[in-house]
Design an enzyme around this catalytic site. Structure first.
Site, PDB file in Angstrom:
ATOM      1  N   ASN A   1       3.163  -9.850  12.116  1.00 33.53           N
ATOM      2  CA  ASN A   1       1.897  -8.924  11.551  1.00 33.53           C
ATOM      3  C   ASN A   1       1.042  -9.922  10.564  1.00 33.53           C
ATOM      4  O   ASN A   1       0.006  -9.958  10.233  1.00 33.53           O
ATOM      5  CB  ASN A   1       2.398  -7.808  11.099  1.00 33.53           C
ATOM      6  CG  ASN A   1       2.915  -6.916  12.254  1.00 33.53           C
ATOM      7  OD1 ASN A   1       2.558  -7.082  13.452  1.00 33.53           O
ATOM      8  ND2 ASN A   1       3.502  -5.686  11.881  1.00 33.53           N
TER       9      ASN A   1
ATOM     10  N   VAL B   1       3.373   9.038  17.435  1.00 32.17           N
ATOM     11  CA  VAL B   1       4.042   9.264  18.354  1.00 32.17           C
ATOM     12  C   VAL B   1       5.470   9.943  17.897  1.00 32.17           C
ATOM     13  O   VAL B   1       5.953  11.115  18.207  1.00 32.17           O
ATOM     14  CB  VAL B   1       4.722   8.304  19.244  1.00 32.17           C
ATOM     15  CG1 VAL B   1       5.688   8.581  20.469  1.00 32.17           C
ATOM     16  CG2 VAL B   1       3.274   7.727  20.106  1.00 32.17           C
TER      17      VAL B   1
ATOM     18  N   HIS C   1      -7.054  10.330  -2.248  1.00 35.75           N
ATOM     19  CA  HIS C   1      -6.428  10.001  -0.794  1.00 35.75           C
ATOM     20  C   HIS C   1      -7.258  10.685   0.145  1.00 35.75           C
ATOM     21  O   HIS C   1      -7.275  10.315   1.354  1.00 35.75           O
ATOM     22  CB  HIS C   1      -5.271  10.729  -1.080  1.00 35.75           C
ATOM     23  CG  HIS C   1      -4.282  10.164  -0.078  1.00 35.75           C
ATOM     24  ND1 HIS C   1      -2.773  10.074  -0.091  1.00 35.75           N
ATOM     25  CD2 HIS C   1      -4.403   9.714   1.096  1.00 35.75           C
ATOM     26  CE1 HIS C   1      -2.301   9.537   1.143  1.00 35.75           C
ATOM     27  NE2 HIS C   1      -3.205   9.354   1.626  1.00 35.75           N
TER      28      HIS C   1
ATOM     29  N   LYS D   1      -2.448   6.332  -4.314  1.00 38.57           N
ATOM     30  CA  LYS D   1      -3.342   7.215  -4.056  1.00 38.57           C
ATOM     31  C   LYS D   1      -3.140   8.528  -4.761  1.00 38.57           C
ATOM     32  O   LYS D   1      -1.884   8.990  -5.127  1.00 38.57           O
ATOM     33  CB  LYS D   1      -3.570   7.768  -2.504  1.00 38.57           C
ATOM     34  CG  LYS D   1      -3.712   6.220  -1.915  1.00 38.57           C
ATOM     35  CD  LYS D   1      -3.824   6.331  -0.479  1.00 38.57           C
ATOM     36  CE  LYS D   1      -3.793   5.040   0.411  1.00 38.57           C
ATOM     37  NZ  LYS D   1      -2.376   4.558   0.349  1.00 38.57           N
TER      38      LYS D   1
ATOM     39  N   ASP E   1       0.835  -1.283  -0.028  1.00 36.63           N
ATOM     40  CA  ASP E   1      -0.058  -0.109  -0.215  1.00 36.63           C
ATOM     41  C   ASP E   1       0.747   1.211   0.096  1.00 36.63           C
ATOM     42  O   ASP E   1       1.593   1.480   1.009  1.00 36.63           O
ATOM     43  CB  ASP E   1      -0.866   0.164   1.287  1.00 36.63           C
ATOM     44  CG  ASP E   1      -1.902   1.159   1.350  1.00 36.63           C
ATOM     45  OD1 ASP E   1      -2.989   1.173   0.813  1.00 36.63           O
ATOM     46  OD2 ASP E   1      -1.362   2.201   1.708  1.00 36.63           O
TER      47      ASP E   1
ATOM     48  N   ASN F   1     -10.489   8.050   3.270  1.00 34.32           N
ATOM     49  CA  ASN F   1     -10.705   9.272   4.231  1.00 34.32           C
ATOM     50  C   ASN F   1     -12.238   9.776   3.900  1.00 34.32           C
ATOM     51  O   ASN F   1     -12.463  10.819   4.153  1.00 34.32           O
ATOM     52  CB  ASN F   1      -9.605  10.344   4.368  1.00 34.32           C
ATOM     53  CG  ASN F   1      -8.328   9.746   4.863  1.00 34.32           C
ATOM     54  OD1 ASN F   1      -8.014   9.240   6.113  1.00 34.32           O
ATOM     55  ND2 ASN F   1      -7.317   9.654   4.173  1.00 34.32           N
TER      56      ASN F   1
ATOM     57  N   PRO G   1      -2.216   5.325  18.630  1.00 37.78           N
ATOM     58  CA  PRO G   1      -1.350   6.264  18.636  1.00 37.78           C
ATOM     59  C   PRO G   1       0.076   5.880  18.323  1.00 37.78           C
ATOM     60  O   PRO G   1       0.750   6.941  18.149  1.00 37.78           O
ATOM     61  CB  PRO G   1      -1.182   6.726  20.121  1.00 37.78           C
ATOM     62  CG  PRO G   1      -2.226   5.435  20.806  1.00 37.78           C
ATOM     63  CD  PRO G   1      -3.006   4.760  19.667  1.00 37.78           C
TER      64      PRO G   1
ATOM     65  N   TYR H   1       3.457   9.654  -0.273  1.00 37.06           N
ATOM     66  CA  TYR H   1       4.553   9.168   0.709  1.00 37.06           C
ATOM     67  C   TYR H   1       5.915   9.343   0.031  1.00 37.06           C
ATOM     68  O   TYR H   1       6.915   9.121   0.548  1.00 37.06           O
ATOM     69  CB  TYR H   1       4.433   7.540   0.559  1.00 37.06           C
ATOM     70  CG  TYR H   1       3.016   7.062   1.328  1.00 37.06           C
ATOM     71  CD1 TYR H   1       2.362   8.173   2.035  1.00 37.06           C
ATOM     72  CD2 TYR H   1       2.532   5.830   1.274  1.00 37.06           C
ATOM     73  CE1 TYR H   1       0.980   7.709   2.451  1.00 37.06           C
ATOM     74  CE2 TYR H   1       1.314   5.333   1.759  1.00 37.06           C
ATOM     75  CZ  TYR H   1       0.607   6.656   2.357  1.00 37.06           C
ATOM     76  OH  TYR H   1      -0.596   6.195   3.038  1.00 37.06           O
TER      77      TYR H   1
ATOM     78  N   SER I   1      -3.247   2.798  10.310  1.00 34.36           N
ATOM     79  CA  SER I   1      -2.958   3.187  11.833  1.00 34.36           C
ATOM     80  C   SER I   1      -3.646   2.373  12.621  1.00 34.36           C
ATOM     81  O   SER I   1      -4.301   2.608  13.661  1.00 34.36           O
ATOM     82  CB  SER I   1      -3.326   4.674  12.006  1.00 34.36           C
ATOM     83  OG  SER I   1      -2.543   5.297  11.067  1.00 34.36           O
TER      84      SER I   1
ATOM     85  N   SER J   1       6.335  -2.569   9.409  1.00 36.73           N
ATOM     86  CA  SER J   1       7.432  -2.978  10.211  1.00 36.73           C
ATOM     87  C   SER J   1       8.972  -2.986   9.549  1.00 36.73           C
ATOM     88  O   SER J   1       9.031  -3.588   8.524  1.00 36.73           O
ATOM     89  CB  SER J   1       7.071  -4.093  11.140  1.00 36.73           C
ATOM     90  OG  SER J   1       7.912  -4.489  12.101  1.00 36.73           O
ATOM     91  N   ASN J   2       9.880  -2.527  10.184  1.00 38.10           N
ATOM     92  CA  ASN J   2      11.250  -2.456   9.847  1.00 38.10           C
ATOM     93  C   ASN J   2      11.849  -3.604  10.464  1.00 38.10           C
ATOM     94  O   ASN J   2      13.081  -3.813   9.997  1.00 38.10           O
ATOM     95  CB  ASN J   2      11.921  -1.385  10.057  1.00 38.10           C
ATOM     96  CG  ASN J   2      11.388  -0.024   9.397  1.00 38.10           C
ATOM     97  OD1 ASN J   2      11.142  -0.144   8.285  1.00 38.10           O
ATOM     98  ND2 ASN J   2      11.305   1.271  10.114  1.00 38.10           N
TER      99      ASN J   2
END
Length: 318
Positions: free
Chosen positions: A279, A221, A99, A66, A32, A165, A217, A37, A213, A270-271
């Site tokens: 995941n 952060v 988007h 998008k 995605d 959105n 949160p 980005y 997301s 995730s890196n």
């Protein structure tokens, strides 16, 4: 579209190729991305390398991108779709989404700075609104999906089209005139923001829902988001941790499964290879209805990705 994918928001362009290649090697088949980005070309090279190495065929990978807010006028939609398709270098995009339901004044793509809400990297000059009806934007999006079908010989940029959105009222309005209804709705979605009516409305109308997301949160952060700094991290919440302990899973897997068990796709990033594999492996257990409801009961309408909270608010959410 796979139910679990790999998102590339906030993946630096310098490492996007390797991140995407490794995600595909791990087993991800949904990637995605978005023009906003600023890493599409590099991510595309990662997919191309995976194909060249025989890890996958092009048809095995589902790539989403998008349309950004500065390009809602009909004369820009096809132009930007072609540009984004060329950047990925894969022949076509599997899904191309609007988007945001926000139209900003046109800026030549060569002058766009990240983050794209502003004209400059210092975030001092705001991109002004330039109202364009969604009917105009969506009509141009429909031409993308029809290219190669009604107009043989034309390059087909996108196999499907969708939105991101959007809220229920705007979706109802879009469906009233759409010749091709959106295939996908992508929204911020986690137990602090369940948007039950929006998810139900989309699914009732045959629109697949993708959550971004999903960890709440945690995604914000590092962006110094004031709300994210004070909110209880979802992965540390006792309800999430209790369910994770019961099933021998990570809190992240519980949050992802809360989505996928309700037929909402997820696109975590995730890196860390081990976490990326965890995941991807989030669909190997089922929670009870009571457990799903206990997670949903954490809803407090806590939204993090909100243009209404910017210095010059754009108030698209109630």
């Amino acid at each position: 579209m796979p139910l679990v994918g790999f998102g590339i928001w906030k993946v630096p362009s310098s490492s996007a190729g390797d991140s995407v290649y490794n995600a595909i090697k791990t087993g991800y088949r949904l990637i995605d991305g978005a023009y906003d980005y600023m890493n599409s070309k590099e991510a595309g090279k990662g997919v191309q390398a995976a194909i060249a190495d025989g890890l996958v065929k092009r048809e095995d990978v589902f790539v989403t991108s998008k349309l950004w807010n500065n390009y809602h006028k009909k004369e820009h939609v096809v132009e930007m779709a072609k540009m984004e398709n060329d950047a990925w270098g894969l022949g076509y995009l599997d899904a191309y989404l609007v988007h945001f339901p926000i139209s900003l004044k046109y800026i030549p793509p060569t002058e766009v700075k990240y983050p794209c809400w502003w004209k400059d990297e210092a975030r001092t000059v705001w991109n002004d609104l330039d109202p364009v009806p969604m009917s105009e934007t969506w009509g141009a999006m429909e031409t993308l999906a029809l290219r190669g079908q009604e107009a043989p010989g034309k390059e087909r940029f996108a196999r499907s089209i969708g939105v991101s959105n959007f809220h229920t009222q705007l979706l109802y309005d879009l469906l009233s005139y759409a010749k091709i209804k959106p295939a996908v709705l992508q929204i911020e979605h986690h137990p602090y923001l369940i948007s039950e009516h929006l998810v139900n409305m989309a699914q009732e109308n045959g629109i697949a829902v993708t959550a971004y997301s999903t960890f709440g949160p945690a995604s914000f952060v590092e962006m110094d988001h004031p709300l994210a700094k004070t909110a209880m991290p979802l992965m540390e919440h006792s309800t999430v941790k209790g369910i994770a302990d019961k099933y021998g899973k990570t809190p992240a897997q519980v949050l992802l499964r809360w989505c996928t068990q309700r037929n909402v796709a997820v696109i975590p990033k995730s890196n860390h290879p081990e976490r990326a594999l965890q995941n991807l492996d989030c669909c190997t257990f089922d929670m009870t209805a009571d457990e799903l409801n206990s997670l949903s009961s954490l809803d407090c309408r806590m939204r993090f990705n909100d243009p209404g909270a910017l210095d010059k608010p754009i108030r698209i959410w109630v």
